[in-house]
Motif scaffolding. Structure first.
Motif, mmCIF file in Angstrom:
data_model
loop_
_atom_site.group_PDB
_atom_site.id
_atom_site.type_symbol
_atom_site.label_atom_id
_atom_site.label_comp_id
_atom_site.label_asym_id
_atom_site.label_seq_id
_atom_site.Cartn_x
_atom_site.Cartn_y
_atom_site.Cartn_z
ATOM 1 N N GLN A 26 0.900 -1.147 0.000
ATOM 2 C CA GLN A 26 0.000 0.000 0.000
ATOM 3 C C GLN A 26 0.937 1.193 0.000
ATOM 4 O OE1 GLN A 26 -3.080 0.017 -0.580
ATOM 5 N NE2 GLN A 26 -3.489 -2.168 -0.369
ATOM 6 N N GLU A 147 -13.558 -0.637 -1.607
ATOM 7 C CA GLU A 147 -12.379 -1.407 -1.192
ATOM 8 C C GLU A 147 -12.722 -2.870 -0.920
ATOM 9 O OE1 GLU A 147 -10.156 0.202 -2.332
ATOM 10 O OE2 GLU A 147 -8.900 1.131 -0.808
ATOM 11 N N ASN A 241 -7.952 0.210 3.814
ATOM 12 C CA ASN A 241 -7.579 -0.241 2.472
ATOM 13 C C ASN A 241 -7.736 -1.763 2.391
ATOM 14 O OD1 ASN A 241 -5.038 -1.604 3.089
ATOM 15 N ND2 ASN A 241 -4.308 0.446 3.648
#
Ligand code: SF4
Ligand code: SF4
Lengths: 267, 496
Positions: A26, A147, A241
């Motif tokens: 990420q 997400e 996320n």
């Protein structure tokens, strides 16, 4: 007419192997702010004033003012990190914030020196290898859904971890709830929960579901799932996320340690 | 209001002026109400007219305790929903409304007073006991009813769709929306513009940047301030990055409904790559935390962005080519969910939906904001009005977005990225932008201490959900999911 199978083969394997090796990518994504209490200046309340969801509060505890930070309310908007004149709030890439006790999201001075990692608790051991999930949108902004949908893309490929979405609550082990719970969704949320067989678990995914986040309260919104259902795992993040979501699911399955304890994140 | 050309009218003048506007080629976009004084609500109608011409705005105060206006829904059908919303949230009735039942608040919701009345400051959620909803009467021997939702299969946003069907044919589809109504417009009340941005970003997650942009521009209009050039270029780049990941998601999701598995996987992988680019260059996969009234919260170094896109671009182009040559996929899209031009116009279709039905409008081109005035914005248009045309418009826009990003990067000026913005007490501003899904308008009104008194959010999904059922009537059950996906709707933006 294109040959899609060949097309797929040509592209090769897109899946990131994490957590079984590979990098957790990420890259660049900003997570929850890190609080350095030693830098915080007495009498200053700049951060609290720019924190829309009220995650930062100044409380009077008899011996003067003290700052509290509740990550369960934090939407990672980065305001405090940009406004704090003392750099006591630092931007970070900490996003694996799933916990099983709500209190663990509240920053606690006493824990400053304890490595959270050591405090990891085992939670549930009831699962075999696979987990069936029923998602309910109880009033999200759709950032969380976006997400969650990503978990099925070839990059995260959730199936490989034995985790599946199911349309029927009757075959679900886990109720995954997003959003603050609006007045009009409350009923449908409870119905879905009641249709699930025991044992069943509830995950509050996203800061809205944990505490109401930036939009909770008012005439139409609740302040998170906890007001209506027992919650087993809390996952703040706005939105968390996809990797944070996977971490939370694995935490439920007891396949990864909890990273946060008393509001402290262990690298 | 700064940003619009106003006419102040009495209630009786409304219908005539509205007719005259329409006859002159304008289109009304939305209506809303607010309370400049607790007992004197004002209803505001916003329209658009020719390219580069200011937006016409009609304002009508309700004096002496009056709580009723003539409905304009018969003149401009798309206003029908806005009037019902005003009725639910502001307690104003519209005489002669063709379907005056509640819309935004579900039957059985009982707030103590109209929620947007500034005196209403509820401590907790309003009382609510679910009631049966108002349904159209559909007659016929074999007509059956089938409800879906609000919790639907797949990971979808909550909404309920009721079908009246015979065999495989859908006679009528009646969506019940607003399960996700969060009362967001109320929540802007009393905030500073700075915190208003954080809220605006959460109206619809996948349109975070567009909503925050329209909001910031509205505040900047109210303050009559101009942002630094570099900020206006950065805004273009970021707005196009948002379009890019959304449109790729759209194509992948459309494949999901036509059961083209590899196409779905590839579309969603490309979407993921775009979100990762967002994360890497801005810190947020959803482009949040970047905007502030006056410019950008911080400068961004976009070194390397062009290179990343140049590497991705051929994959995207390839992917779209494959989609456009896969007959099994195209067969499901062609002639599905037909939306005639006139219906699109009358019912208020927005964005790619209206452009797929022959209406060539795009705010980036017609009313340029940020730095769009410095670029050639292609506005693709198709006449067919079916699911295929709607997906083709998106593909054209993907190509155009990439081009726009390249030229904005190439011409990106140096310098500051923000300027101080002071909205004066009592000032008002209109902000707009062309988001992925269509036009967004934000109207902001400041109170006497410079906090937000009222923010109206016009979202494209509200517009397009109103239009959508018109394409479902007399269609086939098998095509429903494809048709819905081809509209690219969100619930959060619609319900707010
Ligand atoms: S990052 Fe979290 S704690 Fe900081 S201002 Fe935003 S919501 Fe509050
Ligand atoms: S937590 Fe954030 S991203 Fe998730 S639904 Fe709430 S506002 Fe949206």
């Amino acid at each position: 007419m294109p040959v899609w199978t060949l097309y797929g083969l040509r592209r090769g394997v897109a899946t990131n192997p994490w957590p079984d090796g590979g990098q957790v990518t990420q890259r660049g994504v900003q997570g929850m702010p890190r609080f350095h209490s030693e830098q915080c200046k007495e009498g200053c309340r700049v951060c609290a004033d720019v924190c829309l969801p009220g995650a930062i509060r100044i409380i009077e505890n008899g011996r003067g003012e003290r700052l509290t930070l509740d990550y369960g309310k934090c939407v990672a908007c980065q305001m405090c990190t940009e406004f704090c004149p003392e750099d006591a709030m630092e931007k970070s890439g900490d996003w694996a914030f799933a916990v099983s006790k709500r209190a663990d999201l509240i920053w606690d001075e006493a824990l400053t020196s304890l490595p959270a990692q050591e405090l990891t608790q085992k939670i549930h051991t009831a699962f075999g290898r696979s987990l069936h999930v029923r998602h309910v949108d109880a009033g999200s902004c759709n950032g969380c859904e976006s997400e969650l949908q990503a978990l099925n893309n070839p990059y995260y490929n959730l199936h490989r971890l034995g985790i599946f979405f199911t349309p029927s609550p009757r075959f679900a082990d886990l109720l995954l709830v997003m959003g603050t719970v609006t007045y009009a969704m409350k009923e449908a949320l409870l119905e879905t929960y009641n249709a699930m067989p025991e044992p069943r678990w509830v995950m509050a995914m996203g800061t809205c579901a944990v505490s109401g986040g930036a939009v909770g309260g008012g005439y139409a919104c609740g302040r998170g799932v906890e007001e209506f259902l027992p919650v087993d795992i809390y996952v703040p993040g706005c939105p968390p996320n996809p990797t944070a979501m996977i971490q939370a699911l694995l935490l439920l399955l007891n396949r990864t340690p909890q990273r946060v304890q008393g509001g402290h994140f262990a690298d | 209001m700064n940003g619009a050309l106003e006419q102040r009218l009495s209630p009786d003048e409304l219908p005539e002026v509205c007719r005259a506007l329409m006859a002159g080629g304008a289109r009304l976009q939305m209506a809303y109400a607010w309370f400049p004084e607790p007992d004197t609500p004002e209803v505001i109608y916003l329209g658009d007219w020719k390219r580069l011409e200011p937006f016409p705005m009609l304002r009508c105060r309700l004096l002496d305790g009056r709580r009723e206006l003539p409905s304009l829904a018969a003149i401009t059908p798309l206003l029908g929903w806005y009037e019902r919303e005003i009725q639910d949230l502001c307690g104003i009735q519209f005489s002669g409304h063709p379907e005056p039942s509640p819309l935004v608040l579900h039957e059985g919701a009982r707030p103590e007073m109209p929620p947007l009345d500034p005196r209403y400051q509820p401590e907790e959620m309003m009382p609510y006991s679910p009631q049966p909803w108002h349904l159209p009467a559909v007659e016929g021997d074999d007509v059956q009813q089938l409800p879906f939702g609000p919790v639907r299969a797949d990971v979808l946003e909550s909404a309920q769709i009721l079908f009246y069907y015979v065999g495989e044919g859908i006679l009528h589809c009646h969506p019940r929306l607003f399960f996700k109504h969060r009362g967001l417009e109320k929540q802007f009340e009393g905030l500073s513009p700075l915190l208003g941005v954080v809220l605006a970003e959460r109206i619809s997650g996948v349109d975070s940047f567009a909503h925050a942009l329209a909001f910031c521009q509205a505040v900047e209009a109210a303050a009559s301030s101009k942002i630094p050039e570099r900020a206006s270029y950065l805004r273009v780049i970021l707005a196009e990055l948002e379009r890019l990941y959304n449109h790729l998601h759209y194509l992948g999701h459309l494949c999901h409904t036509t059961t083209l598995k590899v196409g779905e996987a590839q579309g969603k992988l490309l979407e993921e790559q775009c979100k990762q680019i967002n994360g890497e260059f801005t810190g947020s996969r959803f482009l949040r935390g970047l905007l502030v009234p006056g410019g950008m919260r911080r400068d961004l170094s976009l070194n390397g962005l062009e290179e990343r896109l140049r590497r991705l671009e051929p994959q995207i182009i390839d992917y779209m080519f494959e989609l456009e040559t896969t007959n099994s996929h195209l067969d499901r899209l062609l002639t599905t969910g037909l939306l005639p031009r006139q219906v699109a116009f009358d019912q208020g279709a927005s964005g790619p939906i209206k452009r797929a039905s022959g209406i060539q409008r795009d705010l980036r081109w017609s009313h340029p904001y940020a730095a769009y005035g410095s670029f050639n914005v292609d506005v693709p248009v198709r006449q067919e009005g079916d699911a295929h045309a709607r997906s083709q418009i998106r593909m054209d826009e993907i190509r155009a977005s990439i081009k726009l990003i390249y030229s904005a990067l190439e011409n990106l000026p140096r310098g500051r990225v923000s300027t101080e913005v002071h909205a004066f007490p009592g000032s008002e501003g209109l902000g707009w932008c062309e988001s992925t899904r269509g036009s967004i308008y934000h109207c902001v009104h400041f109170d006497e201490v410079g906090h937000l008194a009222r923010v109206k959010v016009k979202s494209p999904s509200f517009s397009n959900w109103r239009v959508f059922p018109f394409t479902v009537h007399d269609s086939n059950m098998m095509d429903y999911a494809i048709n819905e996906a081809s509209f690219g709707l969100t619930m959060a933006g619609c319900d707010r």
